[in-house]
Design a protein around this motif. Structure first.
Motif, short mmCIF file in Angstrom:
data_model
loop_
_atom_site.label_atom_id
_atom_site.label_comp_id
_atom_site.label_asym_id
_atom_site.label_seq_id
_atom_site.Cartn_x
_atom_site.Cartn_y
_atom_site.Cartn_z
N SER B 19 0.84 -1.19 0.00
CA SER B 19 0.00 0.00 0.00
C SER B 19 0.88 1.25 0.00
CB SER B 19 -0.91 0.01 1.21
OG SER B 19 -0.17 0.28 2.36
N LYS B 22 2.44 2.28 3.43
CA LYS B 22 3.55 1.47 3.92
C LYS B 22 4.83 1.78 3.16
CE LYS B 22 3.83 -3.23 4.19
NZ LYS B 22 3.16 -4.53 4.39
N ILE B 23 4.70 1.96 1.84
CA ILE B 23 5.88 2.27 1.03
C ILE B 23 6.50 3.58 1.52
CG2 ILE B 23 6.66 2.94 -1.27
CD1 ILE B 23 4.44 1.13 -2.35
N TRP B 26 8.34 3.35 4.73
CA TRP B 26 9.69 2.81 4.49
C TRP B 26 10.63 3.89 3.96
CZ3 TRP B 26 12.48 -1.02 6.09
CH2 TRP B 26 11.87 -2.17 6.53
#
Lengths: 158, 238
Positions: B19, B22-23, B26
């Motif tokens: 999603s 989340k990317i 990171w």
């Protein structure tokens, strides 16, 4: 071009069943025990390093660094689930970071770090001379011109 | 349309099979990791310059709460490390409970994570207090008073940004900056954890149908643990 709005819902794709959960938890606890053992070994070495005659040796440093990297790997791959992510995501996260970090460590310790350590007194000769002069003057007890003694030394640096 | 996980990207899906949120969590963590890497590399650089005056960490940090005068090197920082690893485990268990949509499990494990986070921050404050106040004996330094040009001798205790009784003052500077920056991360992580916990308690995740917010804040929390693993090695062990 046909517009496709059928984008996958990755948030709900991560949901798993109770049976899978048991397996995941088992793996996580195993990682926890491994990390605890590594930390205890590190502490044991750290507490006894003097009596074992290891303080400051290269062997000890590399032992610690390898332990640390193993622990970091477990955190990133198991706890942060990077091992389960798509391979492209894994690479786009790890490769730029690792290449930068390696270069930085190489600079800080091997090339620049060693050069500046070995040539410490060449780098700022003016400052060294200035400090030496103040030291010598103070040792001799001669410090003419009390009112502007400090300024004189500052100006001699320019 | 079936959504088999794409091996290589063919459109209609995220190339990272993740999603958006989340990317980008990171990506934020990578940039934060670069900051910490730079700080630790700078620490390594300066430590490399002054091998003879650099303090031995086990001589500096050998105190334990309520046991005044004992020489217990690394025991307390070992305890702090254990607390942070343990809170990392409880966090990942909260994430796992979220994947099963187990609201009660998420609440219990996040609560323990927050307890661990506060314990760690408190321990760090105590460690700073001890380091700043220093030993009873202190250290003596001789320096030239630039105003009078005379040698002056005085005894001082502990460390701050100007002096360090244990050795090179750069050790104190880096200690305060790096553990302070890390402690700030732990503190903000605790705050974010509390916010997400309140959202979970209020049922916001159930309405969304997934607990990915817990996973994202978990990523941040594990990152804090990851940084501590390195700080622990470079400040207390090496």
């Amino acid at each position: 071009m046909e517009f496709n709005d059928n984008y996958p819902n990755y948030e709900t794709m991560a949901i798993h069943s109770e049976e899978e959960g048991v397996k995941v938890r088992k793996k996580l606890w195993r990682v926890f025990w491994i990390m605890l053992v590594i930390t205890l070994v590190e502490l044991g070495i750290g507490i006894n390093q003097d009596s074992w005659g290891l303080t400051g040796t290269l062997l000890l440093k590399f032992t610690y660094i390898i332990f640390t990297i193993v622990k970091a790997g477990y955190i990133v791959y198991a706890f942060m689930h990077l091992g389960d992510e798509n391979h492209l995501m894994r690479k786009v996260i790890l490769w730029p970071y690792i290449s930068f970090a390696l270069y930085l460590v190489y600079m800080a310790t091997i090339t620049e770090g060693t050069y500046t350590r070995d040539h410490k007194y060449l780098l700022d000769t003016q400052l060294v001379q200035q400090k030496q002069k103040i030291r010598e003057d103070a040792l001799k007890g001669k410090h003419g011109g009390e009112e502007h003694g400090g300024d004189e030394h500052k100006e001699s640096g320019h | 349309m079936a959504h088999a996980k794409p091996i290589d990207w063919g459109g209609n899906a995220s190339p990272f099979a993740s999603s958006y949120g989340k990317i980008f969590m990171w990506f934020f963590l990578i940039s934060d990791a670069l900051t910490f890497t730079s700080l630790l590399a700078a620490y390594g650089f300066h430590r490399h310059q002054h091998p003879e005056t650099w303090p031995v960490p086990s001589d500096v940090f050998h105190h334990f709460p309520f046991l005044h005068g004992t020489h217990a090197p690394l025991w307390y920082v070992g305890f702090m490390t254990f607390v942070l690893i343990m809170s990392s485990v409880t966090m990942v268990l909260a994430v796992e409970a979220g994947h099963r949509k187990n609201k009660k499990g998420v609440i219990i494990w996040m609560f323990w994570t927050i307890v661990g986070g506060f314990t760690f921050v408190g321990s760090q404050a105590w460690e700073w207090y001890i380091f700043i106040n220093g030993s009873d004996a202190g250290a003596t330094r001789d320096f030239i008073n630039y105003e009078t040009g005379q040698w002056v001798s005085d005894t001082f205790h502990g460390a701050n940004l100007h002096v360090n009784e244990y050795g090179n003052k750069l050790f104190g500077n880096f200690f305060f900056v790096i553990t302070g920056f890390h402690g700030f991360h732990v503190f903000s992580g605790v705050i974010i954890n509390i916010i997400v916990l309140l959202m979970v308690v209020n049922g916001a995740m159930e309405r969304r149908g997934h607990y990915e917010m817990v996973e994202k804040v978990g990523l941040y929390w594990h990152f804090v643990d990851l940084v501590w693993v390195f700080v622990f090695t470079f400040f207390y062990l090496l």
